[in-house]
Design a protein around this motif. Structure first.
Motif, PDB file in Angstrom:
ATOM      1  N   ILE A 110       0.847  -1.194   0.000  1.00  0.00           N
ATOM      2  CA  ILE A 110       0.000   0.000   0.000  1.00  0.00           C
ATOM      3  C   ILE A 110       0.880   1.241   0.000  1.00  0.00           C
ATOM      4  CG2 ILE A 110      -1.706   1.318   1.328  1.00  0.00           C
ATOM      5  CD1 ILE A 110      -2.662  -1.372   2.470  1.00  0.00           C
ATOM      6  N   LEU A 111       0.551   2.191  -0.897  1.00  0.00           N
ATOM      7  CA  LEU A 111       1.202   3.495  -0.870  1.00  0.00           C
ATOM      8  C   LEU A 111       0.201   4.487  -0.294  1.00  0.00           C
ATOM      9  CD1 LEU A 111       3.489   5.437  -1.482  1.00  0.00           C
ATOM     10  CD2 LEU A 111       2.612   5.666  -3.822  1.00  0.00           C
ATOM     11  N   LEU A 112       0.528   5.057   0.858  1.00  0.00           N
ATOM     12  CA  LEU A 112      -0.337   5.997   1.565  1.00  0.00           C
ATOM     13  C   LEU A 112       0.161   7.413   1.290  1.00  0.00           C
ATOM     14  CD1 LEU A 112      -2.450   6.874   3.655  1.00  0.00           C
ATOM     15  CD2 LEU A 112      -0.857   6.170   5.452  1.00  0.00           C
TER      16      LEU A 112
ATOM     17  N   SER B 241       3.955   8.648   1.724  1.00  0.00           N
ATOM     18  CA  SER B 241       4.428   9.840   1.018  1.00  0.00           C
ATOM     19  C   SER B 241       3.656  11.041   1.541  1.00  0.00           C
ATOM     20  CB  SER B 241       4.221   9.705  -0.495  1.00  0.00           C
ATOM     21  OG  SER B 241       5.024   8.668  -1.031  1.00  0.00           O
ATOM     22  N   ALA B 242       4.359  12.161   1.733  1.00  0.00           N
ATOM     23  CA  ALA B 242       3.729  13.341   2.326  1.00  0.00           C
ATOM     24  C   ALA B 242       3.082  14.249   1.291  1.00  0.00           C
ATOM     25  CB  ALA B 242       4.762  14.136   3.127  1.00  0.00           C
TER      26      ALA B 242
ATOM     27  N   THR C 113       7.580   9.775  -7.211  1.00  0.00           N
ATOM     28  CA  THR C 113       8.979   9.323  -7.130  1.00  0.00           C
ATOM     29  C   THR C 113       9.048   7.893  -6.594  1.00  0.00           C
ATOM     30  OG1 THR C 113       9.722  11.587  -6.734  1.00  0.00           O
ATOM     31  CG2 THR C 113      11.243   9.816  -6.140  1.00  0.00           C
ATOM     32  N   ARG C 114       8.238   7.612  -5.561  1.00  0.00           N
ATOM     33  CA  ARG C 114       8.207   6.244  -5.010  1.00  0.00           C
ATOM     34  C   ARG C 114       7.708   5.246  -6.045  1.00  0.00           C
ATOM     35  NH1 ARG C 114       9.282   5.127   0.088  1.00  0.00           N
ATOM     36  NH2 ARG C 114       9.290   6.764   1.685  1.00  0.00           N
TER      37      ARG C 114
ATOM     38  N   ILE D 170      -3.307   2.353  -3.918  1.00  0.00           N
ATOM     39  CA  ILE D 170      -2.885   3.671  -3.449  1.00  0.00           C
ATOM     40  C   ILE D 170      -4.018   4.286  -2.635  1.00  0.00           C
ATOM     41  CG2 ILE D 170      -2.227   6.020  -4.135  1.00  0.00           C
ATOM     42  CD1 ILE D 170      -1.042   4.799  -6.700  1.00  0.00           C
ATOM     43  N   LEU D 171      -3.700   4.754  -1.418  1.00  0.00           N
ATOM     44  CA  LEU D 171      -4.632   5.531  -0.607  1.00  0.00           C
ATOM     45  C   LEU D 171      -4.230   6.990  -0.756  1.00  0.00           C
ATOM     46  CD1 LEU D 171      -4.763   3.400   2.684  1.00  0.00           C
ATOM     47  CD2 LEU D 171      -6.088   3.124   0.586  1.00  0.00           C
TER      48      LEU D 171
END
Length: 490
Positions: free
Chosen positions: A360-362, A387-388, A395-396, A405-406
């Motif tokens: 998961i990418l948050l 990620s902020a 980039t990630r 993705i959330l």
């Protein structure tokens, strides 16, 4: 009496726990502290009720032990994990000294946990800014024994106090009872349980120098108890069937399981449960006993007699404490209401199909919100990267492709709308499921901008952890192609 006393407590404890967990969603932030007090009071009352019921069953000769071969190291780790929280309340240091290769012990694991937790709880209660130690070793003294010693540096006791320590409804003295509370039942039950298991409990203590309680249990080798975990074919999905006629109990169990990443189906009675079991072939079934149309024992017997369903693990979840009957009928586990969330999770997780963790990418600029969401996605089945802002997220993505993705919408540098647009332009990323989590009220124009690249929209502060986990599970499991429509939830 067990049913009458525990049924209302099941609702009190379960619902207050749900409200505390979801305080923001329910708009009850100010009520969180009072709710926690209600929850603690319910748990305390449950402990007292369990003690009185245990004592009455022992005295009536109706408390049955369920011995099995237990690996001691994991059991000790579990007990210490619970006791560590108790130690921290009085700023005590908890020390564990266990011999290597303790091996297995034939014992009732639930009752051994009860004995150790009671002794550790007492040690932590009567010790402040000191040390509490659990020491476990093998002893050969004409026979083989396993010895569990709980030592503390607390207030200690006189010889006169020790003489009446194991009497029912008795404490060391009235001042101790006023200051520390308690019923005087814990140690009486502890000694009775130890003696039922062929051992005993002794105490050594000095006023002002602490106490040592030592439990000895027979360590003779015995044949391992028959495993009641049903094996056979591997599960094909992660669906758990919850069968219970009580709507509150169904909701609480389902919510807990969904939060752990399981798909959940529910049935309101035994007959419906049997039908759904045939249709769904779940990886496990949680089954209430007392139901009006067909009781749980009859459902369990019917499942065991059906060749297609006989291998499905069944966990009895009930007010009644009839563990031995459940084992005899082939239940894979037995939980007594009110349900311990951690035990339910551990029990059902044994039957989860092996699978790599969901990546998961948050993407969220609010640190507190990231921590909150990450807290919901703890466990081996999740691998969460953060990620902020949108630019950092892209980039990630260059290095690691997530399963889902959330995405927050309102972020500095690059907002969520821009991220969705970038995902749609890149063929490698176009089919990654995106769940938008936003506090913004989306108008028609917003939805049009997101429509081609977002599978789901969740409104912040209005959904449960289980809803988020269920949405992720559905999207990842189905590996959807991006559709032309979004599913909205609140």
């Amino acid at each position: 009496m067990s049913h009458e006393l525990r049924t209302p407590l099941n609702a009190i404890i379960g619902l207050t726990e749900m409200m505390v967990t979801n305080a923001a969603r329910f708009g009850t932030e100010k009520a969180a502290e009072p709710l926690k007090r209600v929850h603690r009071a319910g748990q305390h009352l449950l402990g007292l009720i369990n003690q009185v019921l245990d004592l009455s069953k022992i005295e009536a000769g109706k408390l049955e032990l369920n011995p099995e071969s237990v690996n001691l190291a994991p059991l000790i780790d579990e007990v210490v994990g619970t006791a560590r929280q108790l130690a921290q309340q009085n700023k005590n240091n908890l020390v564990v000294e266990a011999q290597e290769k303790l091996g297995a012990l034939t014992v009732d694991p639930m009752r051994l946990r009860q004995i150790l937790l009671n002794l550790l709880s007492n040690a932590c209660k009567f010790t402040t800014q000191g040390e509490v130690a659990l020491r476990v070793r093998k002893v050969v003294d004409g026979r083989n024994w396993v010895e569990f010693a709980v030592a503390d540096t607390g207030i200690g006791m006189t010889a006169e106090q020790q003489a009446k320590l194991f009497e029912e409804f008795t404490q060391a003295d009235s001042s101790t009872a006023r200051r520390y509370g308690g019923t005087g039942l814990g140690l009486a039950i502890t000694r009775k349980l130890a003696r039922m298991m062929g051992g005993d409990v002794t105490v050594a203590s000095e006023p002002g120098k602490g106490s040592v309680f030592t439990v000895r249990l027979p360590g003779r080798a015995e044949p391992a108890a028959r495993s009641t975990i049903n094996g056979g074919r591997p599960p094909s999905n992660d669906c758990v069937l919850v069968v219970d006629d009580d709507a509150t109990a169904r909701e609480l169990i389902a919510d807990q399981l969904k939060a752990e990443g399981f798909s959940v189906a529910t049935a309101t009675g035994g007959l419906e449960g049997l039908k759904l079991a045939k249709d769904l072939r779940p990886i496990a079934i949680t089954l209430d006993v007392m139901m009006p149309d067909l009781d749980g024992w009859s459902v369990l017997a019917a499942l065991r007699q059906d060749a297609d369903l006989a291998e499905i693990p069944v966990i009895m979840v009930t007010i009644l404490d009839e563990h031995r009957r459940g084992v005899a009928l082939g239940a894979a586990g037995y939980l007594t209401k009110p349900i311990d969330r951690e035990r339910l999770h551990r029990m059902v997780s044994r039957f989860r199909a092996p699978a790599p963790p969901t990546r998961i990418l948050l993407v969220e600029d609010d640190k507190d919100q990231r921590e909150r969401l990450r807290g919901w996605l703890e466990g081996e089945q999740w691998a969460v990267q953060e990620s902020a802002n949108g630019r950092e997220a892209l980039t990630r993505l260059q290095a690691h492709r997530p399963d889902v993705i959330l995405l927050d919408l309102m972020m500095p540098e690059m907002d969520g709308f821009a991220v969705v647009a970038a995902l749609q332009k890149e063929p490698r990323w176009r089919d990654i499921p995106v769940i938008v989590i936003t506090a913004r009220d989306l108008d028609a124009k917003d939805r049009e901008r997101l429509n081609s690249g977002v599978q789901s929209v969740l409104v912040k502060e209005t959904f449960r952890p289980g809803e988020l986990v269920e949405r992720i599970r559905q999207l990842v499991q189905s590996k959807p192609v991006v559709s032309s429509g979004m599913e909205a939830a609140s």
